[in-house]
Design a protein around this motif. Structure first.
Motif, PDB file in Angstrom:
ATOM      1  N   UNK A 107      11.343  33.668  47.821  1.00 13.39           N
ATOM      2  CA  UNK A 107      12.399  32.731  48.193  1.00 13.39           C
ATOM      3  C   UNK A 107      13.629  32.856  47.288  1.00 13.39           C
ATOM      4  N   UNK A 108      13.536  33.662  46.226  1.00 14.49           N
ATOM      5  CA  UNK A 108      14.684  33.884  45.343  1.00 14.49           C
ATOM      6  C   UNK A 108      15.390  35.180  45.735  1.00 14.49           C
ATOM      7  N   UNK A 109      16.620  35.043  46.198  1.00 20.33           N
ATOM      8  CA  UNK A 109      17.374  36.207  46.667  1.00 20.33           C
ATOM      9  C   UNK A 109      17.593  37.237  45.566  1.00 20.33           C
ATOM     10  N   UNK A 110      17.799  36.774  44.332  1.00 17.65           N
ATOM     11  CA  UNK A 110      18.044  37.693  43.224  1.00 17.65           C
ATOM     12  C   UNK A 110      16.851  38.614  43.000  1.00 17.65           C
ATOM     13  N   UNK A 111      15.647  38.057  43.059  1.00 19.67           N
ATOM     14  CA  UNK A 111      14.442  38.864  42.872  1.00 19.67           C
ATOM     15  C   UNK A 111      14.298  39.862  44.017  1.00 19.67           C
ATOM     16  N   UNK A 112      14.564  39.421  45.233  1.00 17.48           N
ATOM     17  CA  UNK A 112      14.486  40.336  46.385  1.00 17.48           C
ATOM     18  C   UNK A 112      15.477  41.489  46.220  1.00 17.48           C
ATOM     19  N   UNK A 113      16.669  41.172  45.755  1.00 25.25           N
ATOM     20  CA  UNK A 113      17.701  42.207  45.586  1.00 25.25           C
ATOM     21  C   UNK A 113      17.298  43.244  44.540  1.00 25.25           C
ATOM     22  N   UNK A 114      16.739  42.767  43.413  1.00 25.08           N
ATOM     23  CA  UNK A 114      16.325  43.682  42.346  1.00 25.08           C
ATOM     24  C   UNK A 114      15.214  44.600  42.839  1.00 25.08           C
ATOM     25  N   UNK A 115      14.219  44.020  43.500  1.00 22.27           N
ATOM     26  CA  UNK A 115      13.099  44.817  43.993  1.00 22.27           C
ATOM     27  C   UNK A 115      13.556  45.791  45.084  1.00 22.27           C
ATOM     28  N   UNK A 116      14.426  45.329  45.959  1.00 27.53           N
ATOM     29  CA  UNK A 116      14.949  46.204  47.003  1.00 27.53           C
ATOM     30  C   UNK A 116      15.634  47.431  46.399  1.00 27.53           C
TER      31      UNK A 116
ATOM     32  N   UNK B 158      12.975  49.192  52.417  1.00 25.83           N
ATOM     33  CA  UNK B 158      12.715  47.827  51.964  1.00 25.83           C
ATOM     34  C   UNK B 158      13.078  46.818  53.047  1.00 25.83           C
ATOM     35  N   UNK B 159      12.193  45.838  53.259  1.00 29.79           N
ATOM     36  CA  UNK B 159      12.425  44.765  54.216  1.00 29.79           C
ATOM     37  C   UNK B 159      12.198  43.445  53.481  1.00 29.79           C
ATOM     38  N   UNK B 160      12.890  42.389  53.909  1.00 24.85           N
ATOM     39  CA  UNK B 160      12.836  41.140  53.162  1.00 24.85           C
ATOM     40  C   UNK B 160      12.446  39.947  54.033  1.00 24.85           C
ATOM     41  N   UNK B 161      11.708  39.018  53.403  1.00 26.60           N
ATOM     42  CA  UNK B 161      11.395  37.724  54.010  1.00 26.60           C
ATOM     43  C   UNK B 161      11.562  36.676  52.918  1.00 26.60           C
ATOM     44  N   UNK B 162      12.089  35.521  53.276  1.00 27.33           N
ATOM     45  CA  UNK B 162      12.365  34.486  52.276  1.00 27.33           C
ATOM     46  C   UNK B 162      11.293  33.420  52.188  1.00 27.33           C
ATOM     47  N   UNK B 163      10.290  33.478  53.069  1.00 25.87           N
ATOM     48  CA  UNK B 163       9.175  32.522  52.984  1.00 25.87           C
ATOM     49  C   UNK B 163       7.954  33.095  53.693  1.00 25.87           C
ATOM     50  N   UNK B 164       6.829  32.399  53.535  1.00 26.45           N
ATOM     51  CA  UNK B 164       5.575  32.892  54.089  1.00 26.45           C
ATOM     52  C   UNK B 164       5.534  32.950  55.601  1.00 26.45           C
ATOM     53  N   UNK B 165       6.123  31.968  56.258  1.00 20.41           N
ATOM     54  CA  UNK B 165       6.109  31.942  57.721  1.00 20.41           C
ATOM     55  C   UNK B 165       6.870  33.137  58.286  1.00 20.41           C
ATOM     56  N   UNK B 166       8.016  33.431  57.699  1.00 16.44           N
ATOM     57  CA  UNK B 166       8.795  34.591  58.141  1.00 16.44           C
ATOM     58  C   UNK B 166       8.018  35.881  57.908  1.00 16.44           C
ATOM     59  N   UNK B 167       7.306  35.960  56.781  1.00 15.14           N
ATOM     60  CA  UNK B 167       6.517  37.158  56.460  1.00 15.14           C
ATOM     61  C   UNK B 167       5.411  37.373  57.484  1.00 15.14           C
ATOM     62  N   UNK B 168       4.710  36.294  57.863  1.00 16.64           N
ATOM     63  CA  UNK B 168       3.634  36.401  58.859  1.00 16.64           C
ATOM     64  C   UNK B 168       4.201  36.898  60.185  1.00 16.64           C
ATOM     65  N   UNK B 169       5.327  36.325  60.597  1.00 14.50           N
ATOM     66  CA  UNK B 169       5.961  36.712  61.859  1.00 14.50           C
ATOM     67  C   UNK B 169       6.368  38.188  61.826  1.00 14.50           C
ATOM     68  N   UNK B 170       6.951  38.631  60.722  1.00 16.58           N
ATOM     69  CA  UNK B 170       7.384  40.024  60.609  1.00 16.58           C
ATOM     70  C   UNK B 170       6.200  40.978  60.663  1.00 16.58           C
ATOM     71  N   UNK B 171       5.089  40.581  60.046  1.00 14.08           N
ATOM     72  CA  UNK B 171       3.899  41.448  60.047  1.00 14.08           C
ATOM     73  C   UNK B 171       3.239  41.509  61.419  1.00 14.08           C
ATOM     74  N   UNK B 172       3.381  40.463  62.203  1.00 12.19           N
ATOM     75  CA  UNK B 172       2.850  40.497  63.572  1.00 12.19           C
ATOM     76  C   UNK B 172       3.638  41.484  64.416  1.00 12.19           C
TER      77      UNK B 172
END
Length: 221
Positions: free
Chosen positions: A8-17, A27-41
């Motif tokens: 949920x922290x954009x800065x961490x996502x940016x560094x890892x990306x 690299x693909x990004x999700x900001x919460x668990x629900x979005x991650x589940x949907x993307x994996x489906x």
């Protein structure tokens, strides 16, 4: 390699990306668990970097949901480094656990190690055979006496889930939750209808799908 970064922290996502892409990966990004589940489906990923503390759906719950329908290795990322948190992470199916603050280089090294282990293990369990019924788990192909079946996406998911839980009794409610998703609104007849279609496709090997009267089904071979 496709890497899903969930935090949920954009800065961490940016560094890892930045580090993931620097090494030639996608690299693909999700900001919460629900979005991650949907993307994996909807998509396939080679590994997930999953934060623990997130709004809407925490990382532990997201991993449990994802592993109901996809076998994707996961590295948990958390500011909480207590032993019981790490143990719980492994219990829900995480492959590694990194405590914040972390070195991006260390994360990349762990990604390499986890994906290598996962590929080695997957190679040994890609194809399952039960008499004349052959199931290619990775390729999502099913053969009956050498003939390839054309199943619907949900029939594939239902069969693979039953096979992964070989010998385990599964209620209709659990099948609805795990195969159709925790946010699916439907009833038991949905499961029964797809089981009927699946059995018809499997021909004589329908015998492996056992009805548990008043409860649900199980794959038994």
């Amino acid at each position: 390699m496709k890497v899903l970064i969930v935090d949920d922290e954009e800065m961490i996502r940016n560094v890892l990306r930045e580090y993931v892409e620097f090494e030639g990966n996608e690299a693909y990004e999700a900001s919460d668990g629900i979005q991650a589940v949907k993307m994996c489906r909807e998509n396939d990923y080679d590994i997930i970097l999953m934060d623990v503390m997130m709004p809407a759906l925490d990382g532990f719950s997201a991993v449990k949901e994802i592993h109901k329908f996809k076998d994707i290795p996961v590295i948990m990322l958390s500011a909480r480094g207590e032993e019981y948190d790490k143990l719980f992470g492994f219990e829900v199916g995480a492959d590694d656990y990194v405590t914040k603050p972390f070195s991006p280089k260390e994360v990349m090294a762990r990604i390499a190690a986890v994906t290598k282990r996962h590929k080695a293990g997957a190679a040994a369990r890609e194809t399952l055979k039960f008499e004349g019924l052959e199931i290619d788990m990775k390729g999502r192909n099913v053969y009956v006496d050498g003939e390839k079946l054309e199943l619907t996406p949900k029939e594939y998911e239902l069969l693979f889930y039953l096979v992964k839980n070989n010998g385990i009794a599964l209620s209709r409610e659990k099948l609805l939750s795990d195969v159709w998703g925790f946010d699916f609104y439907g009833d038991d007849r949905t499961v029964d209808t797809h089981i009927k279609m699946l059995r018809s496709s499997l021909k004589e090997y329908r015998k492996f799908i056992v009805t548990l009267r008043g409860m649900g089904y199980k794959f038994e071979a």
